[in-house]
Design an enzyme around this catalytic site. Structure first.
Site, short mmCIF file in Angstrom:
data_model
loop_
_atom_site.label_atom_id
_atom_site.label_comp_id
_atom_site.label_asym_id
_atom_site.label_seq_id
_atom_site.Cartn_x
_atom_site.Cartn_y
_atom_site.Cartn_z
N ARG A 169 -5.13 12.62 -12.90
CA ARG A 169 -4.99 11.68 -11.77
C ARG A 169 -6.13 11.88 -10.76
O ARG A 169 -6.64 10.93 -10.17
CB ARG A 169 -3.62 11.95 -11.13
CG ARG A 169 -3.22 11.00 -10.07
CD ARG A 169 -2.60 9.76 -10.63
NE ARG A 169 -2.33 8.84 -9.54
CZ ARG A 169 -1.54 7.81 -9.61
NH1 ARG A 169 -0.92 7.52 -10.74
NH2 ARG A 169 -1.35 7.02 -8.58
N ILE A 187 -0.88 4.89 -5.70
CA ILE A 187 -1.12 5.77 -4.56
C ILE A 187 -2.46 6.45 -4.80
O ILE A 187 -2.64 7.09 -5.84
CB ILE A 187 -0.01 6.86 -4.47
CG1 ILE A 187 1.39 6.23 -4.45
CG2 ILE A 187 -0.25 7.77 -3.28
CD1 ILE A 187 1.74 5.50 -3.20
N ASN A 237 -3.35 -1.42 3.81
CA ASN A 237 -2.41 -1.82 2.75
C ASN A 237 -1.44 -2.84 3.35
O ASN A 237 -1.17 -2.82 4.55
CB ASN A 237 -1.62 -0.59 2.28
CG ASN A 237 -0.59 -0.94 1.22
OD1 ASN A 237 -0.88 -1.63 0.25
ND2 ASN A 237 0.64 -0.47 1.40
N HIS A 278 2.52 -4.15 2.85
CA HIS A 278 3.78 -3.69 2.25
C HIS A 278 4.88 -4.72 2.56
O HIS A 278 5.01 -5.13 3.71
CB HIS A 278 4.15 -2.32 2.82
CG HIS A 278 5.43 -1.81 2.27
ND1 HIS A 278 5.54 -1.29 1.00
CD2 HIS A 278 6.68 -1.74 2.79
CE1 HIS A 278 6.79 -0.94 0.76
NE2 HIS A 278 7.51 -1.20 1.84
N ASP A 286 -2.48 6.49 4.86
CA ASP A 286 -2.72 7.93 5.01
C ASP A 286 -2.22 8.63 3.75
O ASP A 286 -2.00 7.98 2.74
CB ASP A 286 -2.09 8.45 6.32
CG ASP A 286 -0.57 8.37 6.31
OD1 ASP A 286 0.02 8.05 5.25
OD2 ASP A 286 0.04 8.64 7.36
N GLY A 334 0.64 9.83 3.00
CA GLY A 334 2.04 9.62 2.64
C GLY A 334 2.21 8.30 1.90
O GLY A 334 1.24 7.60 1.62
N ASP A 386 3.21 4.77 2.30
CA ASP A 386 3.46 3.70 3.29
C ASP A 386 3.79 4.27 4.68
O ASP A 386 4.64 3.72 5.40
CB ASP A 386 4.58 2.77 2.80
CG ASP A 386 4.24 2.10 1.48
OD1 ASP A 386 3.05 1.76 1.28
OD2 ASP A 386 5.14 1.92 0.65
C1 GRF Z 1 2.82 -8.14 -2.03
O1 GRF Z 1 4.09 -8.51 -1.57
C2 GRF Z 1 2.51 -6.71 -1.69
O2 GRF Z 1 2.99 -6.31 -0.46
C3 GRF Z 1 3.25 -5.99 -2.78
O3 GRF Z 1 2.97 -6.74 -3.94
C4 GRF Z 1 2.77 -8.11 -3.56
C5 GRF Z 1 1.43 -8.52 -4.10
O4 GRF Z 1 1.34 -9.90 -4.24
N1 GRF Z 1 2.90 -4.61 -2.86
P1 GRF Z 1 0.00 -10.62 -4.72
O5 GRF Z 1 -0.50 -9.87 -5.95
O6 GRF Z 1 -0.98 -10.56 -3.58
O7 GRF Z 1 0.41 -12.03 -5.04
#
Ligand code: GRF
Length: 218
Positions: free
Chosen positions: A76, A103, A118, A120, A152, A154, A156
């Site tokens: 990894r 990650i 990122n 989320h 960072d 962690g 999210d």
């Molecule tokens: C988003 O909701 C993102 O937050 C999540 O996966 C989705 C990605 O969507 N981790 P896309 O590939 O941009 O359509």
């Protein structure tokens, strides 16, 4: 931690994807609509797998792409170092994880910490991890949403840049994760575009957990 002062040159973005790439598309469209004013340009798109719609979107836009798969590396850590090296080759000012489902490790963060963001699909710090939408629904929350944040070490947990709220309806409870995720993504795409626009154009400072947009007080 402070960002470089805003300059007249557009910020260079590397966008990382793992799936359909609709967040990438939203960035491509917003930059395409206002190439001079947006303040950023996408210089490359990277992925952790091949054959995904996100890469096709990048290729259609004429952008260079790269694929860095965990299974092509002995460890990894080696994968992480390879991803960092590929990304660094494009000299990004900001790296955007737009649905990148990996990650990253120490090497990547050492190079891009403080300029790696990122998106989320939940209101952090609630429901981090790969199943934010499903976990929020299962918990029975009445509102959820999306969070754009710095990455960072962690999962999210990094400083929050922007959040958007989405109500959870009775239909979501009946129809499940996919319908709710689609509604979240409508908000998420706009949130990500605005966050990138402001970070790139106006600059930012990170003080502990607080993100200040614009060069306030400097
Ligand atoms: C988003 O909701 C993102 O937050 C999540 O996966 C989705 C990605 O969507 N981790 P896309 O590939 O941009 O359509």
């Amino acid at each position: 931690m402070a960002s470089p002062p805003p300059s007249t040159a557009p910020a260079r973005l590397v966008v990382l994807v793992s799936g359909s790439g609709t967040n990438l598309q939203a960035l491509l469209d917003a930059i395409g609509d206002d190439p001079e004013g947006f303040g950023a340009q996408i210089v490359a798109v990277g992925a952790d797998r091949s054959g995904i719609a996100g890469l096709e979107r990048a290729e259609r836009a004429g952008l260079p792409t790269f694929v860095c798969r965990v299974k092509d590396h002995a460890t990894r850590e080696e994968w992480d170092a390879a991803l960092a090296a590929e990304t660094a080759g494009y000299h990004p000012d900001l790296v955007v994880s737009a649905g990148f489902m990996k990650i990253v490790g120490k090497e990547f963060l050492a190079r891009f910490g403080g300029r790696f963001i990122n998106t989320h699909p939940a209101l952090l710090p609630s429901f981090p991890g790969a199943h934010g939408v499903r976990d929020a629904l299962a918990y029975g929350v009445k509102v959820t949403g999306c969070t754009v944040h710095f990455v960072d070490d962690g999962v999210d947990t990094g400083p929050i840049i922007a959040q958007g709220v989405v109500e959870v309806t009775e239909e979501d409870t009946a129809e499940g994760e996919a319908a709710l995720h689609e509604r979240i993504k409508e908000i998420e795409r706009k949130l990500l575009v605005e966050a990138v626009r402001r970070l790139a154009r106006d600059g930012y400072r990170i003080e502990g957990r607080k993100v200040h947009l614009g060069h306030v007080g400097e």
